[in-house]
Structures are given as structure tokens and as C-alpha cells.
Enzyme design. Structure first.
Site, PDB file in Angstrom:
ATOM      1  N   LYS A 180       0.867  -1.176   0.000  1.00 53.33           N
ATOM      2  CA  LYS A 180       0.000   0.000   0.000  1.00 53.33           C
ATOM      3  C   LYS A 180       0.902   1.224   0.000  1.00 53.33           C
ATOM      4  O   LYS A 180       1.462   1.604   1.024  1.00 53.33           O
ATOM      5  CB  LYS A 180      -0.913   0.047   1.221  1.00 53.33           C
ATOM      6  CG  LYS A 180      -2.013   1.120   1.104  1.00 53.33           C
ATOM      7  CD  LYS A 180      -2.339   1.798   2.412  1.00 53.33           C
ATOM      8  CE  LYS A 180      -1.459   2.983   2.717  1.00 53.33           C
ATOM      9  NZ  LYS A 180      -1.625   4.148   1.804  1.00 53.33           N
ATOM     10  N   GLY A 233       6.898   5.623   8.349  1.00 55.71           N
ATOM     11  CA  GLY A 233       5.978   6.746   8.428  1.00 55.71           C
ATOM     12  C   GLY A 233       6.008   7.381   9.801  1.00 55.71           C
ATOM     13  O   GLY A 233       7.018   7.322  10.512  1.00 55.71           O
ATOM     14  N   SER A 234       4.899   7.975  10.196  1.00 56.85           N
ATOM     15  CA  SER A 234       4.841   8.742  11.440  1.00 56.85           C
ATOM     16  C   SER A 234       4.829   7.835  12.663  1.00 56.85           C
ATOM     17  O   SER A 234       4.437   6.664  12.593  1.00 56.85           O
ATOM     18  CB  SER A 234       3.586   9.614  11.449  1.00 56.85           C
ATOM     19  OG  SER A 234       2.424   8.818  11.605  1.00 56.85           O
ATOM     20  N   ASN A 235       5.223   8.410  13.789  1.00 54.64           N
ATOM     21  CA  ASN A 235       5.230   7.640  15.033  1.00 54.64           C
ATOM     22  C   ASN A 235       3.831   7.233  15.464  1.00 54.64           C
ATOM     23  O   ASN A 235       3.622   6.104  15.919  1.00 54.64           O
ATOM     24  CB  ASN A 235       5.890   8.461  16.147  1.00 54.64           C
ATOM     25  CG  ASN A 235       7.397   8.451  16.038  1.00 54.64           C
ATOM     26  OD1 ASN A 235       7.949   8.928  15.053  1.00 54.64           O
ATOM     27  ND2 ASN A 235       8.055   7.895  17.036  1.00 54.64           N
ATOM     28  N   GLY A 238       2.716   4.419  13.265  1.00 52.98           N
ATOM     29  CA  GLY A 238       3.565   3.263  13.516  1.00 52.98           C
ATOM     30  C   GLY A 238       3.184   2.533  14.793  1.00 52.98           C
ATOM     31  O   GLY A 238       3.146   1.295  14.825  1.00 52.98           O
ATOM     32  N   GLU A 255       9.803   1.895  10.983  1.00 48.12           N
ATOM     33  CA  GLU A 255      10.783   2.976  10.909  1.00 48.12           C
ATOM     34  C   GLU A 255      10.001   4.277  10.933  1.00 48.12           C
ATOM     35  O   GLU A 255       9.161   4.516  10.063  1.00 48.12           O
ATOM     36  CB  GLU A 255      11.644   2.858   9.649  1.00 48.12           C
ATOM     37  CG  GLU A 255      12.639   1.706   9.702  1.00 48.12           C
ATOM     38  CD  GLU A 255      13.603   1.784  10.877  1.00 48.12           C
ATOM     39  OE1 GLU A 255      13.892   2.916  11.350  1.00 48.12           O
ATOM     40  OE2 GLU A 255      14.062   0.731  11.341  1.00 48.12           O
ATOM     41  N   CYS A 289      13.333  11.507   6.931  1.00 48.06           N
ATOM     42  CA  CYS A 289      13.378  11.139   8.345  1.00 48.06           C
ATOM     43  C   CYS A 289      14.773  11.362   8.924  1.00 48.06           C
ATOM     44  O   CYS A 289      14.924  11.504  10.137  1.00 48.06           O
ATOM     45  CB  CYS A 289      12.929   9.698   8.547  1.00 48.06           C
ATOM     46  SG  CYS A 289      13.850   8.482   7.596  1.00 48.06           S
ATOM     47  N   GLU A 390       9.239  16.418  15.357  1.00 47.94           N
ATOM     48  CA  GLU A 390       9.642  16.322  13.955  1.00 47.94           C
ATOM     49  C   GLU A 390       8.759  17.231  13.106  1.00 47.94           C
ATOM     50  O   GLU A 390       7.536  17.116  13.111  1.00 47.94           O
ATOM     51  CB  GLU A 390       9.527  14.880  13.464  1.00 47.94           C
ATOM     52  CG  GLU A 390      10.040  14.698  12.047  1.00 47.94           C
ATOM     53  CD  GLU A 390       9.977  13.247  11.596  1.00 47.94           C
ATOM     54  OE1 GLU A 390      10.923  12.794  10.949  1.00 47.94           O
ATOM     55  OE2 GLU A 390       8.963  12.587  11.891  1.00 47.94           O
TER      56      GLU A 390
END
Length: 488
Positions: A180, A233-235, A238, A255, A289, A390
Site C-alpha cells: 500500500k 511513516g509517522s510515530n 507506527g 521505521e 526522516c 519532527e
């Protein structure tokens, strides 16, 4: 160079066929350099589309895993050749869809070619070890076996390299894939999958389903026949993926974010440090990142470093990534632009001093794009939001320090731990940095943003689920160990 002249509708790729989503709905992918330009139409898929793709992948995996590593590697070589033949076309699509400059997009696409060829060679490496058995008449050994079906959820900032560095090792070790891609760059992803189709990849081995993460991604993560999930992607997303995968016993690899520091020591080569700080912070509009975000500068060289930095920042040419003179393109979407601008306002509200940029860029034909000026703050304290969260945009925070020890303490005082760098000629300072910095990627006299495909990549703390991607380390995630005991 090719030119996109016709707006095309891109389909899902399931079981070797290009198919519409079951709901027949589409989304629009637009050019962030010109919001009025449509790059393509992509499928807005459902959980049922994911079911079809996973079923195809599960069915194909039985035969795919039986091929030798060399045979699977031959497919990767063919995919690499197809990607290389279509280099300019795919790079142009990436620039039009994501915004990075054409030269950066070409470099990323060639990196995808190199990753495919690297993992094609991995098919000829050992996949186990012989272990002494206590029985002299027995043979005991281990072999690496595939997990099964791998769900790949990839981001928009590296729409060729990251999907490939996830799919290539998954495939070479005998897994099948359902990917995806990010909605913002699904046209670019479709062109990568076209290369796989052209290479004759067996039906069902690779499948692509586009659509919203809340729908397609969630269906993939929660699917009982998806044996492993690899996500970048984002925390926030994730952590949701990790919790869902853990709940049903699936293997997962995350990650996530970074807030990457660079330390400028008193003895640093300032010209080199400025070059690395600007490249690390502003290339790809800061949408990496591993991008440089916090700049810890020794007080002895602070003023001179700032002067040199601002001089170079003022030379940055902002514009459409397809223009040869453009050094920095737009943010990838209007949402990302608004996020960056909101963080700039937070920085000003907290008392940081804006010394360059900080506004939306609309000049020189950029009125319809999502451009922001390269931005530099000083008088930043490490507790400020712009020093802790971030931003994923071209924003640097300058922080004065009196010692390397002070810089290290502040650099580590954060939830992230992805990459970090230092500029110094002092071997002792280098060693202290290597030992004490909490980061998975450590670079000396080089920018924070820079990942070699043959080396393990991943972060510490909240930047990662503590597994590693790329290089030979990838086998740890994409396989399980089977121990075999043979009695004569």
C-alpha cells in the site's frame, strides 16, 4: 526526457492483472508545484480489495518460495533493468507527484536499481548454518525460511527507494508482497510495479492496492494471512500498526520519526559543516526522516558559522523541481505545507528568533504550489517544540553550546534517535560522539541524511521498533530460522 501529456487512471495490481477497485472509486494525485495540475487518478480501495490481494499473494507464495535464491534473483535483475530503462519517466513522475527536484528523483530511482541488483545477489548467499550435533550419527543445521505474505506500507517522501528496499529483500528471501503506497505518490508506485510486471514476475508474487491508510492500511495490518508488516511513516501511525500486529501475533517492523542533530565543534571545517547542514536540512525540502533539524554550534565559532550558513541559504533557488535551476522544490502536499508553517509559528511564539525565511514562498511562478522558504531560527532552547518535535520541513534550529559534552547531552535529550552527525577534527571528540550519541546512524564530518544501501539502517528509542532495514541485516526481519536435525 519524456513528458506526461495525458491524465491516466492507474489501477490496482492483483494476481498479475491491473484491476479497478471493487467500489470503482478513484482519488486524484496532484502536482504540489501546481495544485491545478493532475498527475493521475488512483484507486480508492476497500478492505475487500485487500482481501483479494492477500489471497493472491498467499496462493503464489507456495511456488515462489520453492524457487532457488538464484532464480528469484533473476527476476530482481530483470526488474532493475526495466526500472533503469524507464529512469527519466519514473523520475519525472516522482518530481511531478512529490515535488523533489528532478536530479534528486533520478538519483533516488537509480538507487532503486542498485538495491534490486544488490538483493538479486543475495539470492546466492548462504541461508543457514551447520551446527554440531551431540549425536555423531546426526546432521544438524539451520535454514532461513520466508515468513509468508508481507504487507508493505510505504511513505511519500521516497516513493521509489523505500518501497524497493522493503520489497526486494522480502522477495529474494521467498516472501510474497502486498504493498500500500502513500496516496500522495501512488502514481509513482504504480510505475515501479509496471516494471515488475514487465519483468514477468509470477502472478500474485507482488500486489499493489492504493487508498487511504485508515482503510487499506488497517485492513492489511489486521489481515490474518499477512504474516509480517513493514512500515515507514509517522510515530503515531507506527504505534497503531505495532499494537495491531502484536495483538494477532504478526511480525512487524517500524521505521518512524527523527529529530536529527548535527554538532559543530570549535575545530570544525566550517565550510564543510555549512555545506552538510544545508544539504541535510534543506534537500528534498527537509522531508527526510534523517534530515538535519537541530544544529548545536560551539560558541567559539557560532557567529562565523551562522554568517556562512545564512550566506549559503540565501542562494537557495526555490521552484518547480523540473526546472534545472531549482535547488529546492515544494512541500509534498498542502497538508504538509500547513504543518511546516504551523511549527514556524510555534517557534516564534515560544521565543525563538527567526533569522531567515519562515513564510510561504509565492514568487517567480510559485503561486499555485506548496512552497515554503528555507527557515532558520536561533536563540532556540532544547525544550522548545521546534527542537523536540519532527517538523518534516526545511527548518533549522541553531543552539549554542560551550562543550561537546553539553552538545551530546542536549542532542540525546529527546524521544528520537535516528541519525546524528558531528563536524570535528578531534579524534577524541569523534570517539565520544560515536560512543555516547543515541542514534542508529552516526556520521562523522558528513550530513545526517545519508543511507548506504548495503548497510543496516534503523533508529534508537522512538524512531524504530529496533529492527534494521537494508543490507544483509534485512534477512533478520523477512525470514524465520528453522532448525533441522537429520538422523542417519
Amino acid at each position: 526526457m519524456t513528458t506526461i501529456t495525458q491524465v491516466k487512471t492507474y489501477l490496482n495490481y492483483i494476481n498479475g492483472e491491473w484491476v479497478s477497485s471493487l467500489g470503482k472509486k478513484v482519488d486524484i494525485s496532484i502536482n504540489p508545484a501546481n495544485k491545478n495540475e493532475i498527475v493521475g487518478y488512483i484507486q480508492s480501495s476497500s478492505g475487500e480489495d485487500v482481501d483479494r490481494a492477500v489471497e493472491a499473494a498467499k496462493r503464489a507464495q507456495k511456488e515462489w518460495r520453492r524457487l532457488s535464491g538464484a532464480e528469484r534473483g533473476d527476476y530482481l535483475y530483470k526488474i532493475a533493468n526495466s526500472l533503469e530503462r524507464r529512469l527519466d519517466e519514473i523520475a519525472e513522475t516522482m518530481t511531478m507527484e512529490m515535488g523533489k527536484t528532478f536530479s534528486e528523483a533520478k538519483g533516488e530511482t537509480m538507487r532503486g536499481v542498485a538495491i534490486l541488483r544488490y538483493y538479486a545477489g543475495e539470492g546466492m548467499r548462504k541461508a543457514g548454518d551447520v551446527i554440531p550435533a551431540s549425536d555423531s550419527q546426526a546432521l544438524m543445521f539451520t535454514k532461513r525460511v520466508p515468513l509468508g505474505v508481507i504487507g508493505v506500507i510505504s511513505p511519500w517522501n521516497f516513493p521509489v527507494a523505500i518501497p524497493i528496499w522493503k520489497m526486494a529483500p522480502a522477495l529474494i528471501y521467498g516472501n510474497t508482497v502486498v504493498i500500500k503506497p502513500a496516496q500522495e505518490t501512488s502514481v509513482t508506485a504504480a510505475k515501479v510495479i509496471e516494471c515488475m510486471d514487465e519483468a514477468g514476475i509470477p502472478d500474485g508474487v507482488v500486489n499493489m492496492v492504493t487508498g487511504a491508510g485508515s482503510v487499506v492500511g488497517a485492513a492489511m495490518v489486521n489481515h490474518t494471512d499477512v504474516n509480517g508488516i513493514t512500515f515507514t511513516g509517522s510515530n503515531a501511525t507506527g504505534k497503531q500498526i505495532g499494537q495491531a500486529a502484536l495483538a494477532r501475533g504478526a511480525k512487524y517492523q517500524l521505521e518512524m520519526g527523527g529529530k536529527n542533530p548535527v554538532i559543530i565543534a570549535a575545530d570544525a571545517d566550517l565550510d564543510l559543516a555549512v555545506e552538510g547542514t544545508i544539504s541535510g536540512g534543506f534537500r528534498s525540502t527537509g522531508q527526510k526522516c534523517t534530515a538535519t533539524s537541530r544544529v548545536f554550534v560551539h560558541t567559539e565559532v557560532y557567529d562565523l558559522f551562522k554568517e556562512k550558513l545564512l550566506q549559503k541559504v540565501k542562494e537557495i533557488k526555490i521552484g518547480n523541481g523540473m526546472e534545472d535551476t531549482s535547488w529546492m522544490g515544494p512541500c509534498a502536499s498542502e497538508n504538509q505545507l500547513n504543518t511546516v508553517l504551523s511549527y514556524i509559528e510555534k517557534g516564534k511564539a515560544e521565543g525563538a528568533r527567526l533569522i531567515y525565511g519562515g513564510e510561504r514562498h509565492t514568487g517567480n511562478g510559485c503561486e499555485n504550489g506548496f512552497y515554503v522558504q528555507p527557515t532558520v531560527f536561533e536563540d532556540v532552547t532544547n525544550g522548545m517544540v521546534i527542537a523536540q518535535e519532527e517538523i518534516f520541513g526545511p527548518v533549522l534550529a541553531l543552539i549554542k553550546v560551550d562543550t561537546i559534552e553539553e552538545a551530546l547531552a542536549q542532542a540525546n535529550d529527546i524521544e528520537f534517535g535516528l541519525s546524528a552527525s558531528i563536524y570535528t577534527k578531534d579524534i577524541g571528540a569523534m570517539m565520544s560522539f560515536i560512543i555516547d550519541i543515541d542514534a542508529g546512524l552516526v556520521r562523522i564530518n558528513a550530513e545526517t541524511a545519508g543511507v548506504e544501501l548495503q548497510a543496516p539502517f534503523g533508529g534508537m528509542k522512538q524512531s524504530s521498533s529496533h529492527s534494521r532495514e537494508q543490507g544483509q541485516a534485512a534477512i533478520e526481519f523477512f525470514t524465520a530460522i528453522k532448525t533441522v536435525f537429520v538422523k542417519a
